[in-house]
Write an enzyme that holds these catalytic residues in place. Structure first.
Site, PDB file in Angstrom:
ATOM      1  N   GLU A 174       0.809  -1.218   0.000  1.00 37.57           N
ATOM      2  CA  GLU A 174       0.000   0.000   0.000  1.00 37.57           C
ATOM      3  C   GLU A 174       0.848   1.276   0.000  1.00 37.57           C
ATOM      4  O   GLU A 174       0.439   2.308   0.515  1.00 37.57           O
ATOM      5  CB  GLU A 174      -0.954  -0.009   1.198  1.00 37.57           C
ATOM      6  CG  GLU A 174      -1.991  -1.115   1.090  1.00 37.57           C
ATOM      7  CD  GLU A 174      -3.061  -1.045   2.159  1.00 37.57           C
ATOM      8  OE1 GLU A 174      -4.228  -1.303   1.851  1.00 37.57           O
ATOM      9  OE2 GLU A 174      -2.721  -0.731   3.329  1.00 37.57           O
ATOM     10  N   HIS A 399     -19.076  -8.192   4.615  1.00 35.10           N
ATOM     11  CA  HIS A 399     -17.709  -7.779   4.933  1.00 35.10           C
ATOM     12  C   HIS A 399     -17.148  -8.722   5.981  1.00 35.10           C
ATOM     13  O   HIS A 399     -17.727  -8.892   7.060  1.00 35.10           O
ATOM     14  CB  HIS A 399     -17.677  -6.346   5.458  1.00 35.10           C
ATOM     15  CG  HIS A 399     -16.294  -5.848   5.747  1.00 35.10           C
ATOM     16  ND1 HIS A 399     -15.935  -5.236   6.929  1.00 35.10           N
ATOM     17  CD2 HIS A 399     -15.157  -5.888   5.001  1.00 35.10           C
ATOM     18  CE1 HIS A 399     -14.656  -4.905   6.894  1.00 35.10           C
ATOM     19  NE2 HIS A 399     -14.159  -5.292   5.740  1.00 35.10           N
ATOM     20  N   HIS A 400     -16.024  -9.365   5.661  1.00 34.07           N
ATOM     21  CA  HIS A 400     -15.309 -10.237   6.585  1.00 34.07           C
ATOM     22  C   HIS A 400     -13.927  -9.658   6.837  1.00 34.07           C
ATOM     23  O   HIS A 400     -12.970  -9.981   6.139  1.00 34.07           O
ATOM     24  CB  HIS A 400     -15.169 -11.651   6.003  1.00 34.07           C
ATOM     25  CG  HIS A 400     -16.432 -12.442   6.007  1.00 34.07           C
ATOM     26  ND1 HIS A 400     -16.574 -13.623   5.299  1.00 34.07           N
ATOM     27  CD2 HIS A 400     -17.624 -12.232   6.628  1.00 34.07           C
ATOM     28  CE1 HIS A 400     -17.794 -14.101   5.492  1.00 34.07           C
ATOM     29  NE2 HIS A 400     -18.446 -13.267   6.287  1.00 34.07           N
ATOM     30  N   GLU A 401     -13.812  -8.770   7.799  1.00 33.26           N
ATOM     31  CA  GLU A 401     -12.495  -8.327   8.245  1.00 33.26           C
ATOM     32  C   GLU A 401     -11.955  -9.385   9.202  1.00 33.26           C
ATOM     33  O   GLU A 401     -12.625  -9.790  10.142  1.00 33.26           O
ATOM     34  CB  GLU A 401     -12.568  -6.970   8.936  1.00 33.26           C
ATOM     35  CG  GLU A 401     -11.242  -6.494   9.510  1.00 33.26           C
ATOM     36  CD  GLU A 401     -10.126  -6.460   8.479  1.00 33.26           C
ATOM     37  OE1 GLU A 401      -9.124  -7.182   8.678  1.00 33.26           O
ATOM     38  OE2 GLU A 401     -10.259  -5.732   7.481  1.00 33.26           O
ATOM     39  N   GLU A 488      -7.762  -5.386  -3.591  1.00 36.31           N
ATOM     40  CA  GLU A 488      -7.200  -4.060  -3.363  1.00 36.31           C
ATOM     41  C   GLU A 488      -5.711  -4.159  -3.681  1.00 36.31           C
ATOM     42  O   GLU A 488      -5.284  -3.831  -4.765  1.00 36.31           O
ATOM     43  CB  GLU A 488      -7.450  -3.618  -1.934  1.00 36.31           C
ATOM     44  CG  GLU A 488      -6.992  -2.191  -1.653  1.00 36.31           C
ATOM     45  CD  GLU A 488      -7.089  -1.847  -0.187  1.00 36.31           C
ATOM     46  OE1 GLU A 488      -7.396  -0.676   0.111  1.00 36.31           O
ATOM     47  OE2 GLU A 488      -6.833  -2.717   0.667  1.00 36.31           O
ATOM     48  N   GLU A 494      -9.100   5.124  -0.490  1.00 35.80           N
ATOM     49  CA  GLU A 494      -9.256   5.427   0.927  1.00 35.80           C
ATOM     50  C   GLU A 494      -8.034   6.146   1.491  1.00 35.80           C
ATOM     51  O   GLU A 494      -8.145   6.866   2.493  1.00 35.80           O
ATOM     52  CB  GLU A 494      -9.517   4.141   1.717  1.00 35.80           C
ATOM     53  CG  GLU A 494      -8.341   3.178   1.773  1.00 35.80           C
ATOM     54  CD  GLU A 494      -8.712   1.838   2.390  1.00 35.80           C
ATOM     55  OE1 GLU A 494      -9.881   1.434   2.251  1.00 35.80           O
ATOM     56  OE2 GLU A 494      -7.838   1.204   2.996  1.00 35.80           O
TER      57      GLU A 494
END
Length: 692
Positions: A174, A399-401, A488, A494
């Site tokens: 990132e 959503h699975h964080e 991603e 973001e």
């Protein structure tokens, strides 16, 4: 079509192994790409690459260091050489085009290590836009289980190229991209500027990640990456500046080993894409062609989609993921507002983050039992929201964080997927923020790469689609697992809210040459509000693009899973511009890269699959410039109406990002139009048939 390379083997037959030097030259089927493979007298195996007679990769060594058995695979005898020509066309389930040609020449060398008699096969494929090669370890007596110490693949560059790179790292991709000559790479200094990345595991001062994009002093574009990353650790590159030679560096596991393999085994392909046109790099399908065909027989349930989400409001301080504090965003009333908005404007789904119990201490504790993926917060009524979504003709997106606790996720995976099926949810966004559990493993190691594939395979059994955040870099596996829609795996939109560096205007002009070479990205474009202090006055972060550029990203940043990332109320302020997001397709029958220069600008045209509609996107970096668009991708003999969304005369990412204009014009395949892009700006075009 296959034939033996008899002339080289004949030469070897007249000379002893110690004396013979064997050379193989393979030309691309229809281009000036040439591969040379040499087995030296001492057994060293090298390859070299030329393009239009110019050296791109100087002779570069191939081999392995094994930890078990403890040995070097560095000197080989060639026992057999075969060549073949392959040419066919296949259709992806979804993609940038409906048909992809797979055309290459292959050289397969059957090798035996001189010191151990271990058998290895080297497979080289030469395409019209580059090469791919990999190591294969066939089943053989006395050599079954082995442990990798390191893969010793070299990339010896012929010139000191301009390069677009991010620091080599075991746990994150990132970073912002750096643009320097190869000789000027300083990965540790670049990484030290990054204050907003959750986990860093840096390799060294000259280590970089792939895809690595370069431009030679002679104007040739070169891209190094890998394809079909299965049951293997991710490859980084470590540079020897004295010789301009990159060497492969695999991500280690918790005890320092690089991989555990069992014959028969294959490594990922190492890829080098090359052309004197930047647009050819973007259009390349070599990485996809090197991946295996789809392992899913029935694919009619796999659907590209466009969605909105309860997501951005947490990033900018309007809401929270956790329940306490009175700002919990994933509550029934708020989610219904998003469902209403999605239904009104034709979106397929609504992503909801923060719906499940566990967000209070989810990050930074290296905690194993974080989420169970089936228990909603009390203010989130899953049954009622499922009913409401079905009534509106919209689906919730799960959503699975994991918080990096992958052992916990795998224990709950079947139950979590069954819960999705029960609630009519067919798409899941996974997340891997934080240090990995099993403790000591890395995001990009062999164990985690096996996990990402395991999730995609398990999801397919339940007819579920997946996108992953914080995974290793993609390598074309969406061909093999077409339910794995996107990742991603880079600095996405973001990060506009990241206070240290944020996202620079050039970032989106680099990503298609780097991160997107491996596959679609969930970049989450579509931000319409640019100063991010709306809900917390102390914030200084801004979005460094114009509004028109945010529209263009839906075309230039390819993904079959596209999010309209901003808040509904921000879209309601600009309904005419929002119309483009509503109209733009997410699946394409053809694509044309019209103009590009990494770090500067990109212009792309695409035709929607199953519709007589075309879309064009153009973006620039921090410099204002004109884009010349030739409409010769349109069919002959017809006139069309182009609706052009472009920067206004006062537009500027810093001073006036919301200045835009919308104009209509008649066009045909002979039309050429010049469009001005503001600093940090861009344009988007929708083209449809003119009414009779």
């Amino acid at each position: 079509m296959r034939k033996r390379i008899g002339f080289v083997l004949l030469l070897a037959g007249f000379l002893s192994t110690a004396q013979a030097q064997q050379v193989f030259t393979i030309n691309a089927p229809q281009s000036p790409v040439q591969l040379r493979v040499e087995n030296a007298r001492d057994g060293a195996l090298h390859y070299a690459l030329q393009y239009k007679g110019q050296s791109i990769i100087r002779p570069s060594r191939l081999g392995f260091s094994l930890a078990k058995p403890q040995t070097e695979l560095a000197a080989f005898t060639i026992e057999r050489a075969d060549s073949s020509l392959h040419d066919d066309t296949w259709s992806p389930v979804w993609g940038e085009q409906s048909f992809i040609r797979n055309h290459y020449r292959e050289l397969r060398l059957s090798l035996r290590a001189r010191n151990t008699n271990i058998q290895v096969q080297m497979v080289f494929r030469v395409f019209n836009d580059g090469i791919g090669f990999r190591y294969e370890f066939p089943a053989q007596a006395g050599f079954k289980h082995f442990i990798l110490k390191e893969e010793n693949t070299q990339f010896a560059l012929a010139t000191d190229n301009q390069s677009f790179w991010i620091p080599g790292d075991y746990d994150t991709n990132e970073y912002l991209y750096n643009t320097t000559k190869i000789s000027e790479i300083d990965a540790l200094s670049a990484a030290a500027k990054e204050k907003d990345i959750a986990v860093q595991s840096l390799i060294g001062p000259t280590a970089v990640q792939t895809p690595l994009m370069m431009k030679t002093p002679g104007g040739i574009y070169v891209n190094i990456h890998e394809a079909a990353l299965l049951n293997y650790a991710t490859m980084n590159l470590v540079l020897d500046k004295a010789t301009r030679t990159f060497s492969s560096h695999l991500v280690p596991d918790a005890v320092g080993n690089k991989g555990y393999l069992e014959t028969p085994a294959k490594t990922p392909w190492r890829t080098i894409i090359v052309s004197d046109k930047a647009t050819d790099i973007l259009a390349s399908k070599t990485i996809l062609n090197l991946n295996e065909p789809a392992r899913i027989d029935e694919t009619d349930w796999i659907k590209p989609q466009k969605f909105i989400g309860v997501w951005w409001e947490m990033h900018i301080g309007k809401g929270t993921w956790f329940l306490e504090g009175g700002k919990h965003a994933a509550n029934k009333a708020n989610v219904k507002k998003y469902l209403d908005f999605a239904a009104k404007h034709g979106f397929d789904g609504v992503l909801v983050e923060g719906w499940n119990v566990g967000w209070e201490d989810w990050f930074g504790n290296w905690k194993e039992d974080v989420f169970d993926f089936v228990t909603p917060y009390p203010d989130y009524d899953m049954a009622e929201l499922t009913r409401y979504a079905r009534q509106k003709g919209v689906r919730l997106i799960m959503h699975h964080e994991t918080s990096g606790s992958v052992t916990n996720y795998e224990r709950h995976l079947d139950e979590a997927f069954q819960y999705m099926v029960k609630n009519d949810i067919n798409t899941v966004k996974t997340g891997y923020v934080g240090k990995i559990i099993p403790r000591g493993e890395h995001h990009d190691g062999q164990w985690m790469n096996r996990h990402y594939v395991h999730v995609a395979e398990k999801a397919a059994k339940y007819k579920l689609m997946v996108e992953a955040h914080e995974p290793s870099h993609p390598t074309g596996l969406h061909r093999t697992f077409p339910n794995w829609l996107a990742n991603e795996a880079a600095r996405g939109n973001e990060f506009n809210n990241a206070p240290a560096l944020g996202i620079t205007p050039e970032h989106q002009t680099i990503l298609p040459f780097t991160r997107l070479m491996g596959g679609p990205m969930d970049f989450t474009p579509g931000l319409f509000h640019f100063k991010l202090n709306e809900f917390e006055a102390s914030r200084t972060t801004v979005v460094r693009t114009t509004l028109a550029k945010q529209l263009a990203l839906y075309v230039t940043m390819y993904s079959p899973l596209q999010m309209a990332g901003d808040l509904p109320e921000h879209y309601e302020k600009y309904p005419d511009a929002f119309q483009f997001i509503k109209d733009v397709a997410v699946d394409w029958s053809d694509s044309w890269y019209l103009a590009a220069e990494p770090g500067d600008f990109i212009t792309v045209a695409r035709k929607a699959k199953g519709k007589e509609a075309w879309f064009v996107g153009g973006i620039t970096d921090e410099n204002a410039r004109n884009a010349t668009v030739k409409f010769d991708f349109l069919p002959a003999g017809k006139t069309f109406v182009a609706t052009i969304y472009m920067d206004g005369p006062a537009a500027d990412w810093d001073k006036n990002p919301t200045d835009y204009e919308i104009v209509q014009a008649k066009v045909d395949r002979n039309t050429v139009r010049t469009i001005k892009m503001a600093a940090g700006g861009g344009f988007a075009i929708k083209i449809q048939a003119a009414e009779e």
